[in-house]
Write an enzyme that holds these catalytic residues in place. Structure first.
Site, PDB file in Angstrom:
ATOM      1  N   HIS A   1      -4.413   9.643   0.303  1.00 29.32           N
ATOM      2  CA  HIS A   1      -4.585   8.683   1.408  1.00 29.32           C
ATOM      3  C   HIS A   1      -5.528   9.275   2.458  1.00 29.32           C
ATOM      4  CE1 HIS A   1      -3.538   5.691   4.491  1.00 29.32           C
ATOM      5  NE2 HIS A   1      -3.036   4.971   3.505  1.00 29.32           N
TER       6      HIS A   1
ATOM      7  N   HIS B   1       3.934  -1.958   3.345  1.00 30.36           N
ATOM      8  CA  HIS B   1       3.894  -0.576   2.855  1.00 30.36           C
ATOM      9  C   HIS B   1       5.248  -0.202   2.256  1.00 30.36           C
ATOM     10  CE1 HIS B   1       0.742  -1.004   5.888  1.00 30.36           C
ATOM     11  NE2 HIS B   1       0.086  -0.058   5.235  1.00 30.36           N
TER      12      HIS B   1
ATOM     13  N   HIS C   1      -5.864   2.694  -4.319  1.00 27.45           N
ATOM     14  CA  HIS C   1      -5.884   2.952  -2.867  1.00 27.45           C
ATOM     15  C   HIS C   1      -6.334   4.388  -2.596  1.00 27.45           C
ATOM     16  CE1 HIS C   1      -4.857   1.748   1.153  1.00 27.45           C
ATOM     17  NE2 HIS C   1      -3.845   2.583   1.298  1.00 27.45           N
TER      18      HIS C   1
ATOM     19  N   ASP D   1       0.818  -1.213   0.000  1.00 26.99           N
ATOM     20  CA  ASP D   1       0.000   0.000   0.000  1.00 26.99           C
ATOM     21  C   ASP D   1       0.852   1.262   0.000  1.00 26.99           C
ATOM     22  OD1 ASP D   1      -2.035  -1.800   0.252  1.00 26.99           O
ATOM     23  OD2 ASP D   1      -2.807  -1.042   2.161  1.00 26.99           O
ATOM     24  N   ASP D   2       0.221   2.356  -0.394  1.00 25.44           N
ATOM     25  CA  ASP D   2       0.699   3.733  -0.202  1.00 25.44           C
ATOM     26  C   ASP D   2       1.719   4.211  -1.232  1.00 25.44           C
ATOM     27  OD1 ASP D   2      -0.897   3.420   1.984  1.00 25.44           O
ATOM     28  OD2 ASP D   2       0.648   3.737   3.493  1.00 25.44           O
TER      29      ASP D   2
END
Length: 430
Positions: free
Chosen positions: A100, A189, A96, A45-46
Site C-alpha cells: 500500500h 475497507h 491495489h 480496498d486494502d
C-alpha cells in the site's frame, strides 16, 4: 534554498499533483460511477484480511451481492484462500498495488515493477490477470497514464472515512445514506492495517454496511461489480476543457461547503435541495399570512444541489424550461421538507424557510414570497456568485448573462412555517 523549494514544488506538481487532479476532478481515464437507475457498486480496498474479509464475504453471500475487491498483492500472497473464495463466489478481484504505497512516492519503474508483481501473484491464484486497478489513496503520477493500455483505473464517487473508528457505525451509516446517489461506486475497507487506519475500523464498517444493504434492498436497488457498469459519457464530456475545469472546481467547492456547514438533503432519495438550520441575520421579511421573519429568528436555509442543477440544465433548452422543471421538482420536495420541520427536534421553533436565487419567476405559486435582496456588499457578492454559477453550469451561460442582465438579480424567497404546513402537511390533506 528558496529556489530549491520552488523546484521541488514544480516537480511534484508536474509529476503527481496535476495528474491526480485531472483524474479526481475530471475523471480522465478512470471509472468513477455508473449510470443505470437503482444500481450500487460496492468496492473494498486494502484486503484480504484474515479476520474481517471472511465476515464481509458471508454478508455479501447472505444478500446475494456481487462486489469488487481491490487487493494488495502482498496480502493475496499471504491469504490465497480468501482470493479463491472471492472468485468462486462471483466477485471481481482487482489490484491495489503489491504494497500500500502511494504512486507519488515511487519512480515510474518501481510502480510498474510492484504492480506487475501484484498482478502475477493474483493471476497465479485466480488463473486470470486482473485488469481493474485502483491506486492507493487514488493518487497517481504522470507516467501512470501509460498504465491505461493495460489496466482500467477505477476510483469512486462515494467515500465515507470508514478507516477510522471514531464515530463508529453511526457515522459510517449516516454518510452512506446521506451522500448516496444512483450508480455510486462506494469505496470501503475490509482491513485496518494500512497507514492512518484503525485496526478495529472494519468492524464498524461491517455493521454499517449490513444496515445499508438491508435498506437499499428494500428500495429495490441492485448491487454489481465494476465490470458490469453501463459506462456512458458524462454531461461534462459535452463541454470544452476550459468549461470543465471551472465546473469541476465549483462542484468540489460545493462538496466542501456542504460538509463545512453540515447541510443535509431534504430527501436522501432526491438530493436536489439541501438545508441547514441557522439564525437569520437579514432584513425583516413581511409575509402575506401576517408572519414575519426577523433578525435572530431560527430559520431553515435552502440550497440547490448544483451538481444536479447542472445535469438538469444540460437537458433543457431555455431558462424558462429550466425554471419550470425546477419548480416542479421543488414542489415534489416541499411535503418532505414540511415533514422534517414538524418531526425533527433540530427544527423546533422554526419561523420559516428562506433562500436566495436568481430563478424567481415561479416560486410564488409554491407559496413563497419573493422580495429584493437589500443593496450592499452582500448583494454584490451574491450577484457575482450566482452569475458565476450560471456561467459555469449553463452551456449558454455567457450568452444569457449578456442578454438578460436585468433579470439576473438575486432575490430572497421566503415562506412561513405556518403557510408551509397549511399547503404541504399531510394532515391538511395535501
Amino acid at each position: 534554498m528558496e529556489h530549491f523549494v520552488w523546484i521541488v514544488i514544480l516537480v511534484l506538481a508536474v509529476y503527481t499533483i496535476i495528474p491526480t487532479l485531472l483524474v479526481r476532478l475530471f475523471g480522465w481515464g478512470v471509472y468513477r460511477e455508473g449510470k443505470a437507475d437503482r444500481t450500487i457498486f460496492l468496492t473494498f480496498d486494502d484486503g484480504p484480511d484474515p479476520k474481517y474479509t471472511p465476515i464481509l464475504l458471508d454478508l455479501l453471500k447472505q444478500y446475494h451481492i456481487k462486489a469488487t475487491f481491490f487487493v494488495l498483492g502482498s496480502k493475496a500472497e499471504k491469504y490465497p484462500d480468501l482470493i479463491v473464495r472471492m472468485q468462486e463466489e462471483g466477485h471481481l478481484v482487482g489490484v491495489h498495488n503489491y504494497f500500500h504505497w502511494a504512486n507519488a512516492l515511487m519512480t515510474p519503474r518501481r510502480v510498474r515493477r510492484q504492480l506487475n508483481h501484484a498482478v502475477e501473484v493474483i493471476g497465479g491464484i485466480t488463473g486470470e490477470k486482473p485488469v481493474y486497478y485502483r491506486p492507493p489513496w487514488g493518487i497517481i503520477n504522470l507516467f501512470d497514464f501509460l498504465l491505461l493500455k493495460q489496466f482500467r483505473l477505477v476510483l469512486w464517487s462515494l467515500i465515507v472515512g470508514d478507516w477510522r473508528s471514531r464515530g463508529g457505525k453511526v457515522k459510517i451509516k449516516h454518510r452512506l445514506v446521506s451522500r448516496f446517489k444512483d450508480g455510486a461506486v462506494i469505496v470501503l475497507h475490509d482491513s485496518g492495517q494500512t497507514i492512518g487506519a484503525n485496526p478495529d475500523a472494519p468492524e464498524y464498517m461491517l455493521q454499517a454496511l449490513h444496515e445499508f444493504v438491508v435498506e437499499m434492498k428494500q428500495k429495490q436497488y441492485t448491487f454489481h461489480r465494476v465490470d458490469e457498469i453501463g459506462w456512458s459519457d458524462e454531461p461534462t464530456d459535452r463541454l470544452s476543457w476550459y468549461k470543465r475545469l471551472p465546473l469541476a472546481l465549483w462542484l468540489k467547492w460545493e462538496n466542501v461547503y456542504h460538509a463545512w456547514f453540515e447541510l443535509e438533503p431534504v430527501d436522501p432519495d432526491n438530493q436536489l435541495l439541501y438545508y441547514r438550520v441557522c439564525t437569520y441575520h437579514g432584513k425583516r421579511i413581511a409575509l402575506p399570512d401576517g408572519e414575519e421573519i426577523c433578525k435572530g429568528d431560527r430559520v431553515v436555509e435552502l440550497h440547490f444541489n448544483n451538481e444536479m442543477m447542472f445535469h438538469i440544465v444540460m437537458d433543457t433548452r431555455s431558462m424558462v424550461q429550466l425554471a419550470v422543471q425546477l419548480i416542479r421538482a421543488v414542489q415534489q420536495l416541499m411535503p418532505k421538507m414540511t415533514e422534517r420541520i414538524m418531526k425533527d427536534a433540530l427544527t423546533e421553533n422554526i419561523k420559516g424557510i428562506y433562500g436566495i436565487t436568481m430563478i424567481n419567476r415561479g416560486p410564488k405559486q409554491l407559496g413563497f414570497t419573493v422580495t429584493d435582496l437589500p443593496r450592499g456588499v452582500f448583494f454584490l457578492l451574491t450577484k457575482l456568485y450566482l452569475r458565476m454559477l450560471l456561467l459555469v453550469v449553463h452551456p449558454q451561460g455567457k450568452k444569457r448573462l449578456e442578454l438578460k442582465k436585468e433579470l439576473l438579480t438575486p432575490k430572497i424567497l421566503a415562506i412561513s412555517t405556518k403557510e408551509l404546513q397549511k399547503r404541504y402537511s399531510v394532515s391538511h390533506g395535501t
